[in-house]
Scaffold this motif. Structure first.
Motif, PDB file in Angstrom:
ATOM      1  N   ARG A 582       0.967  -1.019  -0.045  1.00  0.00           N
ATOM      2  CA  ARG A 582      -0.085   0.061   0.218  1.00  0.00           C
ATOM      3  C   ARG A 582       0.991   1.360  -0.090  1.00  0.00           C
ATOM      4  O   ARG A 582       2.163   1.173   0.386  1.00  0.00           O
ATOM      5  CB  ARG A 582      -0.911  -0.114   1.585  1.00  0.00           C
ATOM      6  CG  ARG A 582      -2.005  -0.899   1.298  1.00  0.00           C
ATOM      7  CD  ARG A 582      -2.698  -0.905   2.623  1.00  0.00           C
ATOM      8  NE  ARG A 582      -3.683  -1.918   2.861  1.00  0.00           N
ATOM      9  CZ  ARG A 582      -4.793  -1.869   2.218  1.00  0.00           C
ATOM     10  NH1 ARG A 582      -5.291  -0.449   1.914  1.00  0.00           N
ATOM     11  NH2 ARG A 582      -5.861  -2.740   2.373  1.00  0.00           N
ATOM     12  N   ASN A 583       0.431   2.402  -0.457  1.00  0.00           N
ATOM     13  CA  ASN A 583       1.004   3.644  -0.347  1.00  0.00           C
ATOM     14  C   ASN A 583       1.412   3.949   1.062  1.00  0.00           C
ATOM     15  O   ASN A 583       2.566   4.449   1.330  1.00  0.00           O
ATOM     16  CB  ASN A 583       0.164   4.832  -0.813  1.00  0.00           C
ATOM     17  CG  ASN A 583       0.283   5.071  -2.249  1.00  0.00           C
ATOM     18  OD1 ASN A 583       1.260   4.641  -2.914  1.00  0.00           O
ATOM     19  ND2 ASN A 583      -0.773   5.455  -3.040  1.00  0.00           N
ATOM     20  N   SER A 584       0.585   3.434   2.133  1.00  0.00           N
ATOM     21  CA  SER A 584       0.949   3.667   3.476  1.00  0.00           C
ATOM     22  C   SER A 584       2.009   2.949   4.073  1.00  0.00           C
ATOM     23  O   SER A 584       2.808   3.299   5.178  1.00  0.00           O
ATOM     24  CB  SER A 584      -0.333   3.454   4.304  1.00  0.00           C
ATOM     25  OG  SER A 584      -0.699   2.305   4.229  1.00  0.00           O
ATOM     26  N   GLU A 622      -3.560   3.257  -5.172  1.00  0.00           N
ATOM     27  CA  GLU A 622      -3.145   3.080  -3.579  1.00  0.00           C
ATOM     28  C   GLU A 622      -2.251   1.853  -3.402  1.00  0.00           C
ATOM     29  O   GLU A 622      -1.624   1.984  -2.422  1.00  0.00           O
ATOM     30  CB  GLU A 622      -4.582   2.566  -3.041  1.00  0.00           C
ATOM     31  CG  GLU A 622      -4.606   2.270  -1.509  1.00  0.00           C
ATOM     32  CD  GLU A 622      -5.822   1.989  -0.673  1.00  0.00           C
ATOM     33  OE1 GLU A 622      -5.585   1.635   0.338  1.00  0.00           O
ATOM     34  OE2 GLU A 622      -6.937   2.237  -1.463  1.00  0.00           O
ATOM     35  N   PHE A 623      -2.352   0.775  -4.320  1.00  0.00           N
ATOM     36  CA  PHE A 623      -1.491  -0.248  -4.346  1.00  0.00           C
ATOM     37  C   PHE A 623      -0.365  -0.294  -5.258  1.00  0.00           C
ATOM     38  O   PHE A 623      -0.444   0.505  -6.480  1.00  0.00           O
ATOM     39  CB  PHE A 623      -2.135  -1.709  -4.404  1.00  0.00           C
ATOM     40  CG  PHE A 623      -3.424  -1.650  -3.296  1.00  0.00           C
ATOM     41  CD1 PHE A 623      -2.833  -2.352  -2.286  1.00  0.00           C
ATOM     42  CD2 PHE A 623      -4.761  -1.274  -3.552  1.00  0.00           C
ATOM     43  CE1 PHE A 623      -3.980  -2.693  -1.194  1.00  0.00           C
ATOM     44  CE2 PHE A 623      -5.672  -1.581  -2.476  1.00  0.00           C
ATOM     45  CZ  PHE A 623      -5.134  -1.960  -1.553  1.00  0.00           C
ATOM     46  N   ASP A 641       3.854  -1.906 -12.374  1.00  0.00           N
ATOM     47  CA  ASP A 641       2.149  -1.540 -12.370  1.00  0.00           C
ATOM     48  C   ASP A 641       1.809  -2.900 -11.926  1.00  0.00           C
ATOM     49  O   ASP A 641       0.802  -3.036 -11.165  1.00  0.00           O
ATOM     50  CB  ASP A 641       1.845  -1.157 -13.805  1.00  0.00           C
ATOM     51  CG  ASP A 641       1.938   0.469 -13.785  1.00  0.00           C
ATOM     52  OD1 ASP A 641       2.732   0.881 -12.692  1.00  0.00           O
ATOM     53  OD2 ASP A 641       1.992   1.007 -15.015  1.00  0.00           O
ATOM     54  N   SER A 642       2.413  -4.097 -12.688  1.00  0.00           N
ATOM     55  CA  SER A 642       1.647  -5.453 -12.685  1.00  0.00           C
ATOM     56  C   SER A 642       2.602  -6.382 -12.785  1.00  0.00           C
ATOM     57  O   SER A 642       3.532  -6.200 -13.824  1.00  0.00           O
ATOM     58  CB  SER A 642       0.372  -5.314 -13.570  1.00  0.00           C
ATOM     59  OG  SER A 642       0.365  -5.365 -14.922  1.00  0.00           O
ATOM     60  N   PHE A 643       2.165  -7.670 -12.511  1.00  0.00           N
ATOM     61  CA  PHE A 643       3.063  -8.993 -12.903  1.00  0.00           C
ATOM     62  C   PHE A 643       2.543  -9.865 -14.265  1.00  0.00           C
ATOM     63  O   PHE A 643       1.067  -9.803 -14.088  1.00  0.00           O
ATOM     64  CB  PHE A 643       3.211  -9.722 -11.828  1.00  0.00           C
ATOM     65  CG  PHE A 643       3.530  -9.107 -10.569  1.00  0.00           C
ATOM     66  CD1 PHE A 643       4.883  -8.588 -10.440  1.00  0.00           C
ATOM     67  CD2 PHE A 643       3.011  -9.360  -9.227  1.00  0.00           C
ATOM     68  CE1 PHE A 643       5.403  -7.811  -9.195  1.00  0.00           C
ATOM     69  CE2 PHE A 643       3.365  -8.787  -8.182  1.00  0.00           C
ATOM     70  CZ  PHE A 643       4.685  -7.981  -8.205  1.00  0.00           C
TER      71      PHE A 643
END
Length: 686
Positions: A582-584, A622-623, A641-643
């Motif tokens: 997450r961004n957090s 967010e992810f 961005d993605s797998f």
């Protein structure tokens, strides 16, 4: 005979004989009284001399002949081997290796070896202080001096008599040619070759006495006989042969009466050797030759050779063709997934299995034992030990371990550098070792072994180890690290500081180890091969340099990832695992974005920033998808961005024009025809 067609075979076999000479010389140095070892060296030198003379490399043949004379004197117990003699013979082998390498590079094999030749002549004549050795036993001496004798009377079997008879009926003339060489002829095999070359231009040699293999070994006196079929006159034949240098006499006798031909059939072994001398006979002659050789092999209980020599360029072409198949396989798998046709899916799946097996075979064919690299080191260690006045024993373990040829070609120089470093900086002098309670003779162990899809090569010495304080002081003075950073480094991190560019702890720069350049060249080369190097050291006990290398470089397994619409490939060998964060979860430390990964602080690398991938405005997910990669003990998280998934891909070079792109090691063509760039994780983590 066109010698150029045999040049590649000559070079390969010459290297093998010289390697055998070096290995046996090292063995003889430890057991100087063992005449059997001298015999082995003599045979290798003798064969090399004959080959060189036959190929026309007179300088190579002449130096080998002088070295052979010294070896002959040793095996006949005329002189005793001493360290000085070993030095001269090793020097001769070094020159011979340089000459063969020059020939391999397209040169003429000529080299100024006059000083070495003079040393060999003095040794042979006994001018040096050489004491006569005590005979080990009269039996050994007699065996060493024995030469192969041969009955010079030409005898024929039924097949040879039939060939001669048919040739006479067809208008040819059959001769027995007796050639006598001068007593002072040095290169008898070369003169025999010249005689046979003249004969084969205008006719067919049926057989010789002694046989061809004995002539090549020069195991005859001055005379040899040849049965010959031609249309030339005896006078012309005699004139041509007398033009050969060092030929003293030629007697040509015509065979006109069939009863003149002896009907005695030689033994089976001789028959095979004699028939095999036919250079250009008719088809039935070749068939008979093959039949006799096969029979002889069976009668002696030997099987035919199961190996062949293949030009490496052919294997490279085969590999390139197979790589194209791998690309097409990916394309078919992509189409099969889209169409979703049962029979097509089954066919593609079966083809993938077959290609997997084929891939293993093709890659195995390119595998070469690391022995080809390791073999050069014993002689190098011997010489360096003498130069440094140290006593060092080199142990080699796992020389049969196999690596891809492309890796083998590149790994030689780094290993030379590391071994020189161990000898110069690692192993102490005998005096210091005695004072420390160690044996005078230090040990350097070179070992190789497989582990998974990697080969590990380790160089271990029982020397002084790495001086932690000295390395730190040098690193701080060179600006490699600051004092604050130095206080936080572990022992392993301090050890690896010696791999920094220009780093050297030597008080005096020598020509033995780093030459003031440091070990960064070694590190760079190994990392360019997709490997890594680590160092473990205990001061006063010794050091271990460990190199990890991939088995092959051409076909690799990768994780395909996507950034916007661009696809990148990350080698699986660098990946620990993948994760979604997450961004957090992202923290800031020293102006660097990091995450907490299993209790470790791991810096994040945003590939979109590294590769300047254009972003859609307003996109703020967010992810994040993160690929955790490792280089030694360092970790980093590559943000994408993605797998997409795992895949085997063919590594292709970007060419000279695009050779310096940061963090990109190459490219590959995917199943859908698109090009994906391959990420160089090592470059990202420097």
């Amino acid at each position: 005979m066109e010698v150029n067609q045999y040049l590649e075979m000559f070079i390969d076999e010459s290297k093998e004989h010289l390697q055998a000479c070096s290995e046996h010389l090292l063995e003889l140095e430890k057991n100087p009284e063992d005449l059997a070892i001298v015999g082995e060296i003599f045979r290798s030198a003798h064969t090399l001399k004959g080959m060189s003379a036959t190929m026309g490399f007179e300088d190579l043949a002449d130096l080998t002949h002088k070295m052979e004379n010294v070896l002959d004197a040793i095996r006949n117990e005329k002189i005793k081997v001493t360290p000085e003699i070993f030095d001269v013979v090793f020097e001769s082998v070094d020159h011979l290796e340089e000459m063969v390498m020059d020939i391999a590079d397209g040169g003429d094999g000529k080299r100024d070896v006059q000083s070495t030749v003079e040393k060999l002549k003095r040794i042979e004549s006994g001018e040096t202080a050489l004491a006569p050795i005590t005979a080990l036993s009269s039996a050994i001496a007699q065996q060493a001096a024995t030469t192969i004798s041969a009955d010079l009377q030409l005898t024929y079997d039924d097949f040879e008599r039939a060939v001669i008879s048919q040739s006479i009926e067809q208008g040819f003339v059959a001769y027995e040619v007796a050639v006598t060489l001068r007593e002072d002829c040095l290169l008898k095999a070369a003169r025999v070759f010249m005689v046979f070359e003249i004969l084969e231009k205008n006719g067919d040699v049926i057989k010789s006495s002694p046989t061809v293999d004995i002539l090549e070994e020069e195991q005859f006196d001055q005379i040899f006989r040849v049965a010959y079929i031609t249309k030339e006159s005896a006078e012309d034949l005699q004139k041509k042969l007398m033009k050969v240098s060092e030929v003293e006499q030629v007697i040509v006798t015509a065979i006109t009466d069939m009863n003149y031909i002896a009907e005695t059939v030689p033994q089976q072994e001789d028959t095979s050797q004699n028939v095999s001398t036919l250079p250009a006979a008719k088809q039935e002659v070749g068939a008979q030759k093959s039949q006799v050789q096969t029979t002889n092999a069976k009668s002696n209980g030997h099987t035919s050779s199961k190996t062949i020599r293949v030009n490496i360029e052919r294997l490279d072409i085969l590999m390139n063709l197979f790589e194209e198949l791998v690309i097409d396989r990916g394309r078919l798998q992509s189409i099969s997934t889209e169409v979703n046709h049962l029979e097509l899916n089954e066919t593609v799946e079966r083809m993938s299995r077959v290609m997997g097996d084929l891939q293993n075979i093709v890659l195995t064919m390119r595998m070469v034992q690391v022995e080809t690299v390791f073999n050069r080191f014993p002689k190098m260690v011997r010489q360096l030990s003498r130069d440094l006045n140290k006593k060092i024993n080199l142990e080699i373990i796992g020389a049969e371990t196999e690596l891809d040829r492309t890796v083998i070609d590149e790994i030689g120089d780094p290993l030379v550098h590391l071994i020189r470093n161990s000898l110069d900086h690692g192993v102490e002098s005998p005096e210091i070792r005695r004072a420390k309670g160690k044996p005078e003779e230090g040990t350097v162990q070179l070992r190789a072994f497989h582990s998974g899809n990697y080969v590990f090569i380790e160089i271990e010495d029982d020397g002084a180890g790495i001086n932690r304080d000295k390395v730190l002081a040098k690193a701080i003075s060179k600006g490699v690290v600051t004092q604050e950073v130095a206080n936080t480094l572990t022992d392993k991190q301090i050890n690896e500081l010696i791999l920094a560019s220009g780093f050297s702890t030597a008080d005096v720069i020598s020509d033995v180890s780093g030459r003031g350049v440091g070990l960064d060249v070694v590190k760079t080369t190994i990392e360019s091969l997709g490997g890594n190097i680590s160092i473990e050291s205990t001061q006063g006990v010794g050091s271990v340099f460990s190199i990890q290398l991939p088995l092959t470089l051409s076909i690799i397994s990768v994780m395909l990832v996507e950034i916007e619409k661009e696809i990148y490939a990350i080698p699986l060998s660098s990946i620990i695992e993948t994760s979604i964060i997450r961004n957090s979860d992202i923290l800031n430390a020293h102006n660097q974005k990091v995450i907490d990964f299993r209790g470790k602080v791991v810096p994040l690398v945003f590939l979109e920033e590294i590769f300047d991938v254009p972003r859609n405005e307003g996109k703020d997910d967010e992810f994040h998808s993160v690929v955790i990669v490792r280089k030694g003990e360092k970790l980093a998280g590559l943000v994408v961005d993605s797998f997409i998934g795992q895949q085997e891909i063919v590594l292709k070079s970007l060419g000279n024009y695009l050779s310096n792109i940061f963090a990109i090691s190459g490219a590959t063509i995917l199943g859908n025809g698109k090009v994906a760039l391959i990420v160089d994780c090592n470059a990202l983590m420097k």
